[in-house]
Design an enzyme around this catalytic site. Structure first.
Site, PDB file in Angstrom:
ATOM      1  N   HIS A   7       0.817  -1.217   0.000  1.00 12.17           N
ATOM      2  CA  HIS A   7       0.000   0.000   0.000  1.00 12.17           C
ATOM      3  C   HIS A   7       0.848   1.263   0.000  1.00 12.17           C
ATOM      4  CE1 HIS A   7       0.658  -0.665   4.395  1.00 12.17           C
ATOM      5  NE2 HIS A   7       0.646   0.654   4.475  1.00 12.17           N
ATOM      6  N   GLU A  43      -8.248   5.050   9.893  1.00 10.79           N
ATOM      7  CA  GLU A  43      -7.761   4.762   8.543  1.00 10.79           C
ATOM      8  C   GLU A  43      -8.740   3.948   7.711  1.00 10.79           C
ATOM      9  OE1 GLU A  43      -5.871   1.280   7.691  1.00 10.79           O
ATOM     10  OE2 GLU A  43      -4.841   1.114   9.625  1.00 10.79           O
ATOM     11  N   GLN A  59      -3.886   3.429   1.407  1.00 10.77           N
ATOM     12  CA  GLN A  59      -4.248   3.534   2.826  1.00 10.77           C
ATOM     13  C   GLN A  59      -4.385   5.017   3.169  1.00 10.77           C
ATOM     14  OE1 GLN A  59      -1.161   2.569   5.741  1.00 10.77           O
ATOM     15  NE2 GLN A  59      -2.691   1.738   7.129  1.00 10.77           N
ATOM     16  N   HIS A  83       3.940   7.201   3.682  1.00  8.22           N
ATOM     17  CA  HIS A  83       4.847   6.052   3.692  1.00  8.22           C
ATOM     18  C   HIS A  83       4.500   5.070   2.581  1.00  8.22           C
ATOM     19  CE1 HIS A  83       1.496   4.524   6.262  1.00  8.22           C
ATOM     20  NE2 HIS A  83       1.789   3.358   5.700  1.00  8.22           N
ATOM     21  N   GLU A 133       7.393   0.728   5.424  1.00  6.43           N
ATOM     22  CA  GLU A 133       6.684  -0.245   6.259  1.00  6.43           C
ATOM     23  C   GLU A 133       6.778  -1.624   5.597  1.00  6.43           C
ATOM     24  OE1 GLU A 133       2.538   0.799   6.643  1.00  6.43           O
ATOM     25  OE2 GLU A 133       2.000  -1.106   7.583  1.00  6.43           O
TER      26      GLU A 133
HETATM   27  N1  CMX Z   1       8.449  10.376   5.754  1.00  5.24           N
HETATM   28  C1  CMX Z   1       9.720  10.849   5.660  1.00  5.24           C
HETATM   29  N2  CMX Z   1      10.348  11.500   6.670  1.00  5.24           N
HETATM   30  C2  CMX Z   1       9.646  11.676   7.800  1.00  5.24           C
HETATM   31  C3  CMX Z   1       8.323  11.217   7.969  1.00  5.24           C
HETATM   32  C4  CMX Z   1       7.721  10.544   6.877  1.00  5.24           C
HETATM   33  N3  CMX Z   1       6.481  10.081   6.963  1.00  5.24           N
HETATM   34  N4  CMX Z   1       7.883  11.547   9.206  1.00  5.24           N
HETATM   35  C5  CMX Z   1       8.896  12.203   9.799  1.00  5.24           C
HETATM   36  N5  CMX Z   1       9.952  12.288   8.960  1.00  5.24           N
HETATM   37  C6  CMX Z   1      11.231  12.944   9.215  1.00  5.24           C
HETATM   38  C7  CMX Z   1      10.990  14.399   9.596  1.00  5.24           C
HETATM   39  O1  CMX Z   1      10.928  15.198   8.439  1.00  5.24           O
HETATM   40  C8  CMX Z   1      12.186  14.714  10.446  1.00  5.24           C
HETATM   41  O2  CMX Z   1      13.283  15.020   9.630  1.00  5.24           O
HETATM   42  P1  CMX Z   1      14.286  16.207  10.039  1.00  5.24           P
HETATM   43  O3  CMX Z   1      14.952  15.697  11.297  1.00  5.24           O
HETATM   44  O4  CMX Z   1      15.191  16.296   8.861  1.00  5.24           O
HETATM   45  O5  CMX Z   1      13.405  17.397  10.273  1.00  5.24           O
HETATM   46  C9  CMX Z   1      12.471  13.384  11.167  1.00  5.24           C
HETATM   47  O6  CMX Z   1      11.845  12.361  10.365  1.00  5.24           O
HETATM   48  C10 CMX Z   1      11.886  13.370  12.558  1.00  5.24           C
HETATM   49  O7  CMX Z   1      10.527  13.740  12.449  1.00  5.24           O
HETATM   50  P2  CMX Z   1       9.606  14.222  13.645  1.00  5.24           P
HETATM   51  O8  CMX Z   1       8.527  15.075  13.070  1.00  5.24           O
HETATM   52  O9  CMX Z   1      10.437  14.777  14.754  1.00  5.24           O
HETATM   53  O10 CMX Z   1       8.890  12.910  14.092  1.00  5.24           O
HETATM   54  P3  CMX Z   1       9.383  11.740  15.016  1.00  5.24           P
HETATM   55  O11 CMX Z   1      10.865  11.558  14.991  1.00  5.24           O
HETATM   56  O12 CMX Z   1       8.718  11.862  16.330  1.00  5.24           O
HETATM   57  O13 CMX Z   1       8.698  10.535  14.217  1.00  5.24           O
HETATM   58  C11 CMX Z   1       8.890   8.699  12.787  1.00  5.24           C
HETATM   59  C12 CMX Z   1       9.082  10.199  12.911  1.00  5.24           C
HETATM   60  C13 CMX Z   1       9.101   8.333  11.320  1.00  5.24           C
HETATM   61  C14 CMX Z   1       9.891   7.968  13.687  1.00  5.24           C
HETATM   62  C15 CMX Z   1       7.409   8.380  13.244  1.00  5.24           C
HETATM   63  O14 CMX Z   1       6.523   9.054  12.383  1.00  5.24           O
HETATM   64  C16 CMX Z   1       7.079   6.902  13.265  1.00  5.24           C
HETATM   65  O15 CMX Z   1       7.433   6.192  14.201  1.00  5.24           O
HETATM   66  N6  CMX Z   1       6.389   6.384  12.225  1.00  5.24           N
HETATM   67  C17 CMX Z   1       5.995   4.981  12.157  1.00  5.24           C
HETATM   68  C18 CMX Z   1       4.566   4.772  12.625  1.00  5.24           C
HETATM   69  C19 CMX Z   1       3.550   5.438  11.729  1.00  5.24           C
HETATM   70  O16 CMX Z   1       3.860   6.225  10.852  1.00  5.24           O
HETATM   71  N7  CMX Z   1       2.249   5.082  11.959  1.00  5.24           N
HETATM   72  C20 CMX Z   1       1.138   5.591  11.190  1.00  5.24           C
HETATM   73  C21 CMX Z   1       0.776   4.668  10.024  1.00  5.24           C
HETATM   74  C22 CMX Z   1       0.185   3.344  10.496  1.00  5.24           C
HETATM   75  C23 CMX Z   1      -0.033   2.329   9.383  1.00  5.24           C
HETATM   76  O17 CMX Z   1       0.487   2.449   8.280  1.00  5.24           O
HETATM   77  O18 CMX Z   1      -0.775   1.347   9.637  1.00  5.24           O
HETATM   78 CO    CO Z   2       0.687   1.662   6.327  1.00  5.36          CO
END
Ligand code: CMX
Ligand code: CO
Length: 140
Positions: A7, A43, A59, A83, A133
């Site tokens: 997805h 979602e 998604q 993502h 993912e």
């Molecule tokens: N894609 C690319 N980069 C991303 C991002 C994304 N979706 N989300 C955050 N970032 C980057 C930010 O731009 C930032 O970069 P800089 O340091 O250069 O500014 C860095 O990652 C840190 O971002 P943040 O806003 O401070 O956010 P966090 O570190 O707290 O969290 C992340 C970032 C990726 C670790 C967190 O979003 C995560 O754990 N994601 C996984 C879980 C998830 O997304 N769940 C929802 C979907 C569920 C599903 O698909 O079922």
């Molecule tokens: Co997903």
């Protein structure tokens, strides 16, 4: 290791509005709606196609609160692609193989994803800026 694109995850402010848009514009059909408290999202999965290795979806993701992964993303970057989810046969094995290459994992072990799947995220910083993912589809 990757079987297909499972997805594309898209962050939005209003789930119902975006579902309506994908239905009317592309003729997609919602196959699942869920609230995942652990992931902080409301979602919907919209079916796109079937491949021998499994189906693929769009998604749509609406944050449950501003202080969630998708909430923070929306505040920083606005709506858009959040993502990519790739299908794998065995998510635990895939995580182990990817970690052995020195890539930072967000999830050390699988969590619960949409439609009973086991999912795990890799850190975007180690994947060229792409939040990635891995998805092991539920067995029926
Ligand atoms: N894609 C690319 N980069 C991303 C991002 C994304 N979706 N989300 C955050 N970032 C980057 C930010 O731009 C930032 O970069 P800089 O340091 O250069 O500014 C860095 O990652 C840190 O971002 P943040 O806003 O401070 O956010 P966090 O570190 O707290 O969290 C992340 C970032 C990726 C670790 C967190 O979003 C995560 O754990 N994601 C996984 C879980 C998830 O997304 N769940 C929802 C979907 C569920 C599903 O698909 O079922
Ligand atoms: Co997903």
């Amino acid at each position: 290791m990757l079987l297909r694109i499972d997805h594309v995850g898209i962050a939005c402010h209003n789930l119902e509005e975006k579902i309506e848009f994908y239905e009317t514009t592309f003729g997609l059909t919602v196959v699942s709606r869920e609230v995942n408290e652990e992931q902080g999202v409301r979602e919907a999965m919209l079916h796109v196609a079937d491949a021998p290795s499994g189906a693929s979806y769009v998604q749509l993701l609406e944050p449950l609160h501003p202080d969630t992964a998708v909430g923070k993303f929306l505040a920083k970057r606005g709506e858009g692609v959040h993502h990519i989810g790739y299908g794998v046969a065995d998510v635990t094995q895939a995580l182990q193989d990817i970690a052995a290459k020195g890539i930072k994992l967000i999830d050390e072990r699988p969590r619960h994803g949409s439609m009973g799947a086991s999912i795990a995220f890799l850190h975007p910083k180690d994947v060229g800026g792409v939040l990635t993912e891995l998805v092991e589809t539920a067995r029926h």
